[in-house]
Design a protein around this motif. Structure first.
Motif, PDB file in Angstrom:
ATOM      1  N   SER A 144      48.716  46.738  35.703  1.00 11.54           N
ATOM      2  CA  SER A 144      47.349  47.075  36.102  1.00 11.54           C
ATOM      3  C   SER A 144      47.292  47.973  37.328  1.00 11.54           C
ATOM      4  N   THR A 145      48.412  48.544  37.713  1.00 12.65           N
ATOM      5  CA  THR A 145      48.470  49.403  38.892  1.00 12.65           C
ATOM      6  C   THR A 145      49.058  50.760  38.532  1.00 12.65           C
ATOM      7  N   ALA A 146      48.569  51.809  39.206  1.00 10.27           N
ATOM      8  CA  ALA A 146      49.086  53.153  38.967  1.00 10.27           C
ATOM      9  C   ALA A 146      50.558  53.248  39.362  1.00 10.27           C
ATOM     10  N   ARG A 171      44.068  39.447  32.563  1.00  9.46           N
ATOM     11  CA  ARG A 171      43.026  40.454  32.763  1.00  9.46           C
ATOM     12  C   ARG A 171      42.290  40.210  34.092  1.00  9.46           C
ATOM     13  N   SER A 172      42.437  41.154  35.027  1.00  7.37           N
ATOM     14  CA  SER A 172      41.699  41.086  36.285  1.00  7.37           C
ATOM     15  C   SER A 172      40.287  41.636  36.112  1.00  7.37           C
ATOM     16  N   THR A 173      40.153  42.625  35.222  1.00 10.77           N
ATOM     17  CA  THR A 173      38.853  43.213  34.905  1.00 10.77           C
ATOM     18  C   THR A 173      38.817  43.456  33.395  1.00 10.77           C
ATOM     19  N   SER A 174      37.700  43.947  32.908  1.00  9.64           N
ATOM     20  CA  SER A 174      37.571  44.232  31.478  1.00  9.64           C
ATOM     21  C   SER A 174      38.453  45.401  31.050  1.00  9.64           C
ATOM     22  N   GLU A 203      41.109  46.002  40.094  1.00  8.52           N
ATOM     23  CA  GLU A 203      39.954  45.525  40.867  1.00  8.52           C
ATOM     24  C   GLU A 203      38.729  46.371  40.529  1.00  8.52           C
ATOM     25  N   GLU A 204      37.631  45.724  40.257  1.00 12.73           N
ATOM     26  CA  GLU A 204      36.380  46.430  39.976  1.00 12.73           C
ATOM     27  C   GLU A 204      36.013  47.330  41.158  1.00 12.73           C
ATOM     28  N   GLY A 205      35.612  48.574  40.837  1.00 15.97           N
ATOM     29  CA  GLY A 205      35.158  49.486  41.875  1.00 15.97           C
ATOM     30  C   GLY A 205      36.263  50.243  42.587  1.00 15.97           C
ATOM     31  N   LEU A 206      37.519  50.101  42.133  1.00 17.54           N
ATOM     32  CA  LEU A 206      38.649  50.747  42.809  1.00 17.54           C
ATOM     33  C   LEU A 206      39.469  51.550  41.814  1.00 17.54           C
TER      34      LEU A 206
END
Length: 263
Positions: A144-146, A171-174, A203-206
């Motif tokens: 989930s990270t670049a 799943r941290s976000t959708s 993370e949502e918004g990031l």
């Protein structure tokens, strides 16, 4: 001699001291038998044997043929060399990361692979009040990270599959990748375009964009990234960020001995 006072320490501390006492004794002479080693470190032979068998199973100690002689392997040397490499990497990266920060004012991270996760080994904070909060030493998932994506994209598929076989996808976000198959399908694109993205997956918004850093053997040893809130994301700025990251990572890779940076 290792002091017998270690027996008065709490069990966990005492065990650690005993392990390092054995390692130190083995480091001072090429090989030791159990009897000689137990006298040297002032422990019973059964205790020394038990610790040696554990250290042997972990690869730090080897047994000489069928004899009772034990020697150190090169695994401790490998650990030390890895630590020194990271120190050199961070020292060199700091200049490039601060330059990126000056131009973008965003959070800049350097991350490395640690088992089945990424670990942030250096960072430069954003100059904005609204920014990503993180810390050096923090672990995050590969999927989930670049940075996680670029650390995987230049590795052999078999190695990637082995690493991911130990990963539990949560799943941290959708938008979070839900399986190894889904992630692996992204890696060819990451490699072809030269960068990885986290589009609100951790993370949502990031959002985050990352590129690879190579060592002198052409192995990706780290990822360098820019992280920013989605409200500051400008589609027209994306390729500029990628270009700045490639320039910084190319210079860092050259300092690490790799002069054929592909982007």
């Amino acid at each position: 001699m290792v002091s017998s006072d270690m027996d008065k320490q709490p069990d966990a501390v005492s065990s650690v001291m005993k392990v390092f006492g054995i390692l130190q004794a083995l480091g001072e002479e090429r090989e030791h038998g159990i009897t000689e080693l137990s006298q040297r470190v002032m422990m019973s032979k059964s205790t020394v044997y038990r610790f040696l068998q554990t250290m042997k199973s972990l690869g730090y100690v080897a047994q000489e043929g069928d004899s009772d002689k034990y020697t150190l392997t090169l695994k401790l040397f490998e650990l030390g060399a890895k630590a020194l490499e990271n120190v050199d990497l961070i020292r060199s990266a700091d200049i490039q990361m601060r330059e990126l920060s000056r131009h973008t004012k965003e959070t800049i991270h350097l991350g490395a692979l640690e088992e089945d996760s990424i670990v942030y080994i250096h960072k430069v904070d954003s100059l904005y009040n609204l920014r990503m909060y993180s810390r050096i030493g923090r672990r995050n998932p590969l999927y989930s990270t670049a940075i996680g994506k670029v650390l995987l994209a230049w590795r052999d598929r078999a190695e990637v599959e082995e690493i991911l076989s130990e990963v539990t996808f949560k799943r941290s976000t959708s938008r979070t990748v839900g399986s190894a198959e889904e992630l692996i399908a992204q890696l060819d694109r990451v490699r072809a375009q030269g960068y990885g993205e986290d589009n609100e997956e951790q993370e949502e918004g990031l959002r985050c964009i990352a590129v690879p850093v190579f060592d002198r053997f052409g192995v990706v040893v780290a990822g360098m990234s820019i992280s920013f809130p989605t409200i500051r994301f400008d589609v027209g700025q994306k390729q500029n960020y990628v270009a700045m990251l490639h320039k910084a990572a190319g210079k860092l890779s050259a300092q690490m001995g790799y002069r054929d940076y592909p982007f």
